[in-house]
Design a protein around this motif. Structure first.
Motif, PDB file in Angstrom:
ATOM      1  N   SER A   9     -23.618 -28.640  11.398  1.00 22.16           N
ATOM      2  CA  SER A   9     -23.714 -28.723  12.705  1.00 22.16           C
ATOM      3  C   SER A   9     -22.909 -27.927  13.616  1.00 22.16           C
ATOM      4  O   SER A   9     -21.764 -27.418  13.222  1.00 22.16           O
ATOM      5  N   THR A  10     -23.233 -27.826  14.783  1.00 19.21           N
ATOM      6  CA  THR A  10     -22.387 -26.842  15.839  1.00 19.21           C
ATOM      7  C   THR A  10     -21.099 -27.410  16.009  1.00 19.21           C
ATOM      8  O   THR A  10     -20.211 -26.696  15.929  1.00 19.21           O
ATOM      9  N   SER A  11     -21.151 -28.621  16.422  1.00 21.50           N
ATOM     10  CA  SER A  11     -19.877 -29.478  16.569  1.00 21.50           C
ATOM     11  C   SER A  11     -18.907 -29.304  15.434  1.00 21.50           C
ATOM     12  O   SER A  11     -17.714 -29.167  15.639  1.00 21.50           O
ATOM     13  N   GLY A  12     -19.575 -29.655  14.202  1.00 22.39           N
ATOM     14  CA  GLY A  12     -18.951 -29.467  12.990  1.00 22.39           C
ATOM     15  C   GLY A  12     -18.005 -28.061  12.785  1.00 22.39           C
ATOM     16  O   GLY A  12     -16.757 -28.052  12.590  1.00 22.39           O
ATOM     17  N   ARG A  13     -18.805 -27.097  13.269  1.00 25.18           N
ATOM     18  CA  ARG A  13     -18.273 -25.693  12.996  1.00 25.18           C
ATOM     19  C   ARG A  13     -17.177 -25.609  14.068  1.00 25.18           C
ATOM     20  O   ARG A  13     -16.089 -24.714  13.925  1.00 25.18           O
ATOM     21  N   ALA A  14     -17.284 -25.958  15.486  1.00 24.80           N
ATOM     22  CA  ALA A  14     -16.616 -25.955  16.349  1.00 24.80           C
ATOM     23  C   ALA A  14     -15.185 -26.559  16.055  1.00 24.80           C
ATOM     24  O   ALA A  14     -14.055 -26.032  16.190  1.00 24.80           O
ATOM     25  N   LEU A  15     -15.315 -27.846  15.406  1.00 21.46           N
ATOM     26  CA  LEU A  15     -13.963 -28.478  14.926  1.00 21.46           C
ATOM     27  C   LEU A  15     -13.148 -27.586  13.870  1.00 21.46           C
ATOM     28  O   LEU A  15     -12.195 -27.638  13.927  1.00 21.46           O
ATOM     29  N   ALA A  16     -14.049 -27.138  13.017  1.00 21.28           N
ATOM     30  CA  ALA A  16     -13.357 -26.225  11.876  1.00 21.28           C
ATOM     31  C   ALA A  16     -12.700 -25.079  12.503  1.00 21.28           C
ATOM     32  O   ALA A  16     -11.491 -24.753  12.033  1.00 21.28           O
ATOM     33  N   ASP A  17     -13.150 -24.377  13.480  1.00 18.50           N
ATOM     34  CA  ASP A  17     -12.584 -23.235  13.980  1.00 18.50           C
ATOM     35  C   ASP A  17     -11.279 -23.721  14.726  1.00 18.50           C
ATOM     36  O   ASP A  17     -10.245 -22.991  14.793  1.00 18.50           O
ATOM     37  N   LEU A  18     -11.460 -25.012  15.500  1.00 19.76           N
ATOM     38  CA  LEU A  18     -10.263 -25.393  16.356  1.00 19.76           C
ATOM     39  C   LEU A  18      -9.131 -25.708  15.251  1.00 19.76           C
ATOM     40  O   LEU A  18      -8.049 -25.146  15.669  1.00 19.76           O
ATOM     41  N   PHE A  19      -9.533 -26.226  14.115  1.00 21.12           N
ATOM     42  CA  PHE A  19      -8.403 -26.527  13.120  1.00 21.12           C
ATOM     43  C   PHE A  19      -7.918 -25.351  12.693  1.00 21.12           C
ATOM     44  O   PHE A  19      -6.595 -25.277  12.374  1.00 21.12           O
ATOM     45  N   ARG A  20      -8.679 -24.024  12.474  1.00 20.98           N
ATOM     46  CA  ARG A  20      -8.228 -22.922  11.946  1.00 20.98           C
ATOM     47  C   ARG A  20      -7.096 -22.331  13.150  1.00 20.98           C
ATOM     48  O   ARG A  20      -6.064 -21.906  12.598  1.00 20.98           O
ATOM     49  N   THR A  21      -7.602 -22.494  14.288  1.00 20.85           N
ATOM     50  CA  THR A  21      -6.696 -21.903  15.166  1.00 20.85           C
ATOM     51  C   THR A  21      -5.432 -22.782  15.298  1.00 20.85           C
ATOM     52  O   THR A  21      -4.114 -22.242  15.387  1.00 20.85           O
ATOM     53  N   TRP A  22      -5.464 -24.074  15.098  1.00 23.01           N
ATOM     54  CA  TRP A  22      -4.113 -25.068  14.871  1.00 23.01           C
ATOM     55  C   TRP A  22      -3.241 -24.440  13.807  1.00 23.01           C
ATOM     56  O   TRP A  22      -2.093 -24.224  14.077  1.00 23.01           O
ATOM     57  N   CYS A  23      -3.962 -24.243  12.569  1.00 22.75           N
ATOM     58  CA  CYS A  23      -3.002 -23.596  11.602  1.00 22.75           C
ATOM     59  C   CYS A  23      -2.599 -22.297  11.820  1.00 22.75           C
ATOM     60  O   CYS A  23      -1.396 -21.829  11.535  1.00 22.75           O
ATOM     61  N   HIS A  24      -3.311 -21.562  12.598  1.00 20.17           N
ATOM     62  CA  HIS A  24      -2.780 -20.213  12.869  1.00 20.17           C
ATOM     63  C   HIS A  24      -1.543 -20.183  13.971  1.00 20.17           C
ATOM     64  O   HIS A  24      -0.486 -19.739  13.622  1.00 20.17           O
ATOM     65  N   LEU A  25      -1.597 -21.115  14.820  1.00 21.69           N
ATOM     66  CA  LEU A  25      -0.603 -21.089  15.759  1.00 21.69           C
ATOM     67  C   LEU A  25       0.685 -22.020  15.250  1.00 21.69           C
ATOM     68  O   LEU A  25       1.835 -21.546  15.683  1.00 21.69           O
ATOM     69  N   ARG A  26       0.286 -22.677  14.360  1.00 25.63           N
ATOM     70  CA  ARG A  26       1.408 -23.377  13.584  1.00 25.63           C
ATOM     71  C   ARG A  26       2.392 -22.591  12.606  1.00 25.63           C
ATOM     72  O   ARG A  26       3.286 -22.761  12.621  1.00 25.63           O
ATOM     73  N   GLY A  27       1.506 -21.661  12.142  1.00 25.30           N
ATOM     74  CA  GLY A  27       2.213 -20.629  11.243  1.00 25.30           C
ATOM     75  C   GLY A  27       2.084 -21.456   9.817  1.00 25.30           C
ATOM     76  O   GLY A  27       1.806 -22.498   9.572  1.00 25.30           O
TER      77      GLY A  27
END
Length: 259
Positions: A9-27
């Motif tokens: 789903s589009t929403s599933g991909r969006a959530l996955a991208d948001l979580f990857r961004t979280w991990c990138h920002l967290r380090g």
């Protein structure tokens, strides 16, 4: 345990991208803190990627009273524009249909999602969509990264005409790197109401290897670009004539990778 599928789903991909961004920002530090401002920006970009206007009203995500989401399943025929409806399911299931390597002789499996008052209306809309040229189904979009407001059911041929016109424009204007998608916003410059604007599109470069150095800036807003008097403008008019957009809407079209 994860409770969504980031591949369907589009929403599933969006959530996955948001979580990857979280991990990138967290380090690399699993106990590291994430800057609130950066996270707010990432959430806003996720909403925009889903076709929502972050400056618009909350009603963008509301379903009109009396309206429901249905998925129509059926068979399309390769020698006619008729859809044979097999069933209508409550909910959004078109993207979850698994495409098999084979089809029945002269028929293709078909699925699409609609927002209507009744299942019968959804079936009628599906039949009209096939009559308008969508023999493949899987919703009103022809690419998994297209984002149109859920209340619209644009025929496949209209979106493909716009996609082809955009591809041709980038081929003719090599000074602009071809993005992964282009978004259009609303204009009130016409006397007959809201329309998709040819001016100031947004070019999305998410995941584009040529723009890897701009990983934290996934879009380019280009107010100096105007598609007026081009095939793109003609395609936007056709889409608008099929169904008029509403304030706050965004139309995002994914482009095929360059050869």
């Amino acid at each position: 345990m994860r409770t969504f599928d980031p591949t369907i789903s589009t929403s599933g991909r969006a959530l996955a991208d948001l979580f990857r961004t979280w991990c990138h920002l967290r380090g690399d530090d699993t106990d590291g803190e994430v800057d609130g401002g950066d996270l707010v920006k990432a959430v806003g970009e996720m909403f925009e990627g889903l076709g929502l206007n972050t400056g618009g009203p909350a009603s963008q995500v509301d379903v009109t009273a009396g309206q429901h989401v249905f998925t129509v399943l059926g068979l399309s025929c390769d020698h006619s524009d008729e859809l044979y409806v097999a069933g209508v399911l409550p909910g959004e299931h078109a993207d979850a249909v698994i495409e098999l390597k084979t089809d029945e002789d002269h028929f293709g499996r078909w699925a699409a999602t609609f927002t209507t008052a009744t299942a019968d209306e959804a079936a009628d809309m599906a039949r009209r969509q096939v009559e308008d040229g969508d023999a493949d189904g899987h919703g009103p979009r022809t690419h998994p990264d297209d984002v149109t407001p859920g209340r619209y059911v644009y025929p496949k041929n209209l979106l493909d005409d716009l996609r082809d016109a955009l591809t041709e424009w980038f081929d003719d204007n090599p000074e602009h790197t071809r993005p992964s998608a282009v978004s259009f916003h609303i204009t009130h410059d016409y006397d007959d109401g809201p329309a998709w604007s040819t001016y100031g599109p947004t070019f999305h470069y998410d995941g584009d290897p040529e723009r890897e150095e701009r990983r934290d800036v996934p879009v380019d807003r280009l107010p100096h670009v105007d598609f007026d008097h081009t095939a793109i403008a003609d395609a936007l008019i056709e889409i608008r004539d099929f169904e008029q957009p509403q304030d706050g809407d965004t139309l995002r079209i994914a482009l095929r990778p360059s050869a």
